[in-house]
Design an enzyme around this catalytic site. Structure first.
Site, PDB file in Angstrom:
ATOM      1  N   PRO A   1      -2.614 -10.596  -3.141  1.00 25.90           N
ATOM      2  CG  PRO A   1      -3.314 -10.745  -5.347  1.00 25.90           C
ATOM      3  CD  PRO A   1      -2.080 -10.740  -4.498  1.00 25.90           C
TER       4      PRO A   1
ATOM      5  CG  MET B   1      -9.231  -0.058   2.067  1.00 23.84           C
ATOM      6  SD  MET B   1      -8.347   0.427   3.582  1.00 23.84           S
ATOM      7  CE  MET B   1      -6.882   1.219   2.880  1.00 23.84           C
TER       8      MET B   1
ATOM      9  CG  ASP C   1       4.475  -4.366  -1.073  1.00 22.62           C
ATOM     10  OD1 ASP C   1       5.342  -5.093  -1.591  1.00 22.62           O
ATOM     11  OD2 ASP C   1       4.760  -3.391  -0.353  1.00 22.62           O
TER      12      ASP C   1
ATOM     13  CB  ALA D   1      -5.069  -4.933  -4.484  1.00 17.20           C
TER      14      ALA D   1
ATOM     15  CG  ASP E   1      -3.301  -7.628   7.972  1.00 15.65           C
ATOM     16  OD1 ASP E   1      -3.233  -7.505   9.203  1.00 15.65           O
ATOM     17  OD2 ASP E   1      -2.627  -6.948   7.169  1.00 15.65           O
TER      18      ASP E   1
ATOM     19  CE  LYS F   1      -5.588  -1.831  12.939  1.00 14.80           C
ATOM     20  NZ  LYS F   1      -4.589  -2.841  13.262  1.00 14.80           N
TER      21      LYS F   1
ATOM     22  CB  ILE G   1       1.076  -0.528  -0.973  1.00 17.64           C
ATOM     23  CG1 ILE G   1       2.324  -0.386  -1.846  1.00 17.64           C
ATOM     24  CG2 ILE G   1      -0.092   0.246  -1.591  1.00 17.64           C
ATOM     25  CD1 ILE G   1       2.170  -0.891  -3.266  1.00 17.64           C
TER      26      ILE G   1
END
Length: 256
Positions: free
Chosen positions: A18, A177, A96, A125, A41, A63, A99
């Site tokens: 995380p 999200m 991870d 997370a 990322d 992203k 996921i």
């Protein structure tokens, strides 16, 4: 002599966790230290990136909140090209890789190109958020199911989830999200039968120095989420198990 699991031309999809580097696995840290190139990322923590050795090429392929630096096809091509160039490739993914990490696309691209690809798991997370909130994701007799869903939908499209199935009182729901969809999540779960006073916890920037834990009820979820910037990643945890014990150093506020 031990088997070398990171030879030139090999790709590792590595879970960066995380954000807190202390939550990396020892294997992840070892692979990062041996990489020739790292594709990372947007949600990979800055302190994790600090572990990349000097001189190792870093490529941002993040992203975030609808702002894509590169499309998935381009990312796949970059990874394959680097491996074909005999580089040791680390693809760092927040949390991870398995996921909501789009790992299948990259695994498929590597295999189609004859590239050896492996996966190093990371702390997701939801696990980190429960730990920060001194809560559990399951609870004997009350939360016997744990479901991960993503609230990300294409622009203009409704969130297509099985609300009736997700509204069961015996489950914990982790919504990735989920900030922008908080109102819809709350409204849909309550309409499907989930109690309005179901405990919720929002983890913002989980495990990072500016982490915030916000607690309240399901019917106040939209109000709670409105206080969060769209620049800050947020995870929604919903269910009896996440009521936990409020910790003064972490909890921003609570809505009873």
């Amino acid at each position: 002599m031990p088997h070398d699991d990171f030879t030139p031309g090999t790709v590792w999809l590595v879970g960066a966790g995380p954000g807190d580097p202390d939550l990396l696995t020892r294997k992840a840290e070892r692979l990062i230290a041996r990489a020739d190139i790292v594709f990372f990322d947007a949600l990979v923590g800055p302190a994790v990136l600090d572990l990349v050795p000097p001189g190792v090429e870093r490529v941002s392929v993040g992203k975030r909140s609808g702002r894509h630096s590169k499309d998935q096809g381009t990312i796949d091509e970059l990874i394959v090209a680097a491996a074909r160039g005999a580089k040791r490739v680390v693809r760092l993914k927040g949390g991870d890789p398995s996921i909501f990490g789009r790992s299948t696309e990259e695994i498929t691209a590597c295999r189609a190109a004859g590239i050896a690809v492996r996966v190093c798991p990371g702390i997701t997370a939801a696990s980190a958020a429960a730990a920060s909130g001194v809560a559990s994701l399951t609870l004997r007799g009350l939360a016997r199911q744990l479901t991960f869903v993503t609230a990300h939908a294409k622009a203009g499209e409704a969130l297509d989830l099985d609300w009736a199935g997700l509204a069961g009182a015996d489950r914990t729901l982790a919504v990735y999200m989920g900030r922008a969809a908080a109102a819809e999540v709350s409204r849909s779960l309550i309409a499907a039968g989930r109690a309005a006073d179901t405990p919720v916890m929002i983890a913002v920037n989980v495990s990072l120095p500016d982490e915030r834990i916000i607690r309240g009820r399901l019917d106040a979820l939209a109000f709670l989420a409105a206080a969060i910037s769209d620049r800050d990643p947020a995870l929604l945890l919903i269910g009896e198990a996440v009521a936990g014990t409020a910790v003064a150093t972490h909890v921003e506020y609570e809505v009873a």
